[in-house]
Scaffold this active site. Structure first.
Site, short mmCIF file in Angstrom:
data_model
loop_
_atom_site.label_atom_id
_atom_site.label_comp_id
_atom_site.label_asym_id
_atom_site.label_seq_id
_atom_site.Cartn_x
_atom_site.Cartn_y
_atom_site.Cartn_z
N SER A 1 22.32 -69.83 36.77
CA SER A 1 21.33 -69.27 35.85
C SER A 1 20.37 -70.38 35.41
CB SER A 1 22.02 -68.66 34.63
OG SER A 1 22.89 -67.61 35.02
N GLU B 1 18.35 -74.24 31.62
CA GLU B 1 19.74 -74.67 31.51
C GLU B 1 20.02 -75.97 32.27
OE1 GLU B 1 24.16 -72.73 32.23
OE2 GLU B 1 22.52 -71.49 31.51
N ARG C 1 26.51 -72.44 25.11
CA ARG C 1 25.97 -73.42 26.06
C ARG C 1 25.63 -74.75 25.40
NH1 ARG C 1 28.04 -70.00 28.00
NH2 ARG C 1 27.44 -68.58 29.66
#
Length: 353
Positions: A250, A345, A162
Site C-alpha cells: 500500500s 507509507e 502505522r
C-alpha cells in the site's frame, strides 16, 4: 559487481549503493552503525526492502542488512503462552509460518506480508484485523543518539496506526538519522497465546472468506490460507512473475481524521482512537478517478496495480521518477476531489513527494 537498491527492494528501482554490509551478528550491525555515524556517512539499515522507494541516483553511503534468521524461545506454557525473541533480519512471513505451526496465536492474519521482522514494530504493521503491536512485548535496539543498547517495553513504543516512537525520527527528513531511525531494531520479543485456533476474526472481508461471523475463532492454519489467498488476489504476495507485486504494498496510509470531518458520501470509516476516525485511501483513490491499472500518459512503466488501486507498481524498467510522478498525480487528484491529502507509507530515499 556493485549492488543497486533496485536489487534490494521490491519496487525494483534505485541506483548503486556506496557500500553494502551483510551483517551476521548483532555486534557487526552495531559496529557498522557506530562507524558510519562517527564518520558522518549516510546510513540505511535495510530489511526486506518492501517499504522503500529509492532514487535512481542511488545511495552514496553504507547499506546494512541483517542476515540473521533466528528465533529463540524463552518460555512456553499454558499460563504464560509463548515468549520468544526473533532477530530483526528474520523474514516476517517465515515467523508467521512458524507461529502457526507451533500454535502461537495472534499473527495468523498477518500472513504474506513481505519484509523483515525488525521492520514490523516500526510501522506497527497490521492487516485483516490484527496488528503486530498486539503481540510485541519488547524491542531491543541500538540508540544512535545515546550510543547505547536500549530495550523498549511495549508501553514505551508508542504504537499506533502505522506508527511508533521507532518511526518518529523519520518524520523529519532533515534530521541526522534519516533514512534510518534513531533506534536501530536488533531483535523483537513476542508474547503470544498458545492455541491452534485464531484470535477472534475482526475483519469482515476475512470473515466472509472463511464463511464465519465476525468475532468467531477458526483454525489458525485456515486463517493463514485465507489471508494468503486474499492478498494474492490483490497482488500483495510477492511473485517474481507478477508485476502487480513489484510494489511497496500500500503506497498511501489510510487517512486518520478528526471526528466530524467532512467525508464524501459513502466513504467507509472506522474508529481510530479518541476523537478520530479512519477512512479508506483505496476508496478515495478510486472515487477520485484513479482506477486499477491507471497510468500517467507518458509516465513510463509505472501504474497502479491492476488488482488493487492502493499499490503503485513497476511494470518493468520503471524509474523512480516515473513512480513518483504517478504518486503525485494520485495524491493531488484525491486532494483536489476531497480536500484530503494522502501520506506515503514507504520511506523515500533521495526523493521527496
Amino acid at each position: 559487481m556493485s549492488r543497486t537498491l533496485a536489487d534490494l527492494t521490491t519496487l525494483r528501482v534505485g541506483g548503486p549503493v556506496g557500500r553494502l554490509v551483510e551483517a551476521s551478528t548483532e555486534e557487526e550491525i552495531v559496529e557498522t552503525v557506530v562507524a558510519a555515524d562517527e564518520a558522518g556517512e549516510p546510513l540505511l539499515v535495510l530489511g526486506g526492502g518492501s517499504n522503500v522507494l529509492a532514487a535512481d541516483a542511488g545511495f552514496a553511503g553504507v547499506v546494512v542488512r541483517d542476515a540473521r534468521q533466528e528465533i529463540a524461545v524463552e518460555s512456553q506454557d499454558a499460563c504464560g503462552g509463548a515468549a520468544f525473541w526473533a532477530s530483526a533480519g528474520m523474514p516476517w512471513d517465515n515467523l508467521v509460518l512458524r507461529a502457526v505451526a507451533e500454535g502461537w496465536a495472534g499473527v495468523e492474519a498477518l500472513s504474506g506480508i513481505p519484509g523483515s521482522t525488525g521492520a514490523t514494530p516500526v510501522q506497527n504493521v497490521g492487516a485483516y484485523g490484527q496488528e503486530v503491536g498486539d503481540v510485541v512485548a519488547m524491542v531491543r535496539t541500538w540508540d544512535r543518539q545515546e550510543k547505547r543498547y536500549r530495550t523498549l517495553a511495549h508501553g514505551e513504543l508508542g504504537l499506533g496506526y502505522r506508527t511508533s516512537i521507532l518511526k518518529e525520527s523519520l518524520r523529519d527528513r532533515t534530521n541526522a538519522w534519516y533514512p534510518t531511525p534513531r533506534y536501530v531494531v536488533l531483535r523483537v520479543m513476542f508474547q503470544m497465546r498458545l492455541a491452534t485456533r485464531s484470535t477472534p476474526i475482526r475483519y469482515p472481508e476475512l470473515a466472509r472468506a472463511l464463511d464465519v461471523e465476525v468475532g468467531e475463532r477458526v483454525d489458525a492454519a485456515e486463517v493463514r490460507s485465507a489471508v494468503l489467498a486474499l492478498r494474492a488476489g490483490k497482488g500483495m504476495v510477492l511473485d517474481a512473475d507478477d508485476p502487480d507485486t513489484w510494489s511497496a504494498g500500500s503506497f498511501f496510509t489510510n487517512p486518520v481524521l478528526p471526528e466530524g470531518s467532512a467525508l464524501p458520501e459513502g466513504a467507509p470509516q472506522w474508529p481510530a482512537g479518541p476523537g478520530l476516525v479512519k477512512t479508506s485511501a483505496a476508496w478515495l483513490i478510486q472515487r477520485a478517478g484513479f482506477d486499477k491499472g491507471f497510468a500517467v500518459p507518458g509516465g513510463g512503466a509505472a501504474s497502479l496495480s491492476t488488482k488493487h488501486a492502493l499499490a503503485i507498481t513497476n511494470r518493468g524498467g520503471a524509474r523512480a521518477a516515473d513512480l513518483l510522478a504517478l504518486a503525485r498525480t494520485v495524491r493531488d487528484g484525491v486532494r483536489d476531489a476531497f480536500a484530503i491529502t494522502l501520506e506515503p507509507e514507504p520511506v523515500l530515499i533521495g526523493l521527496a513527494l
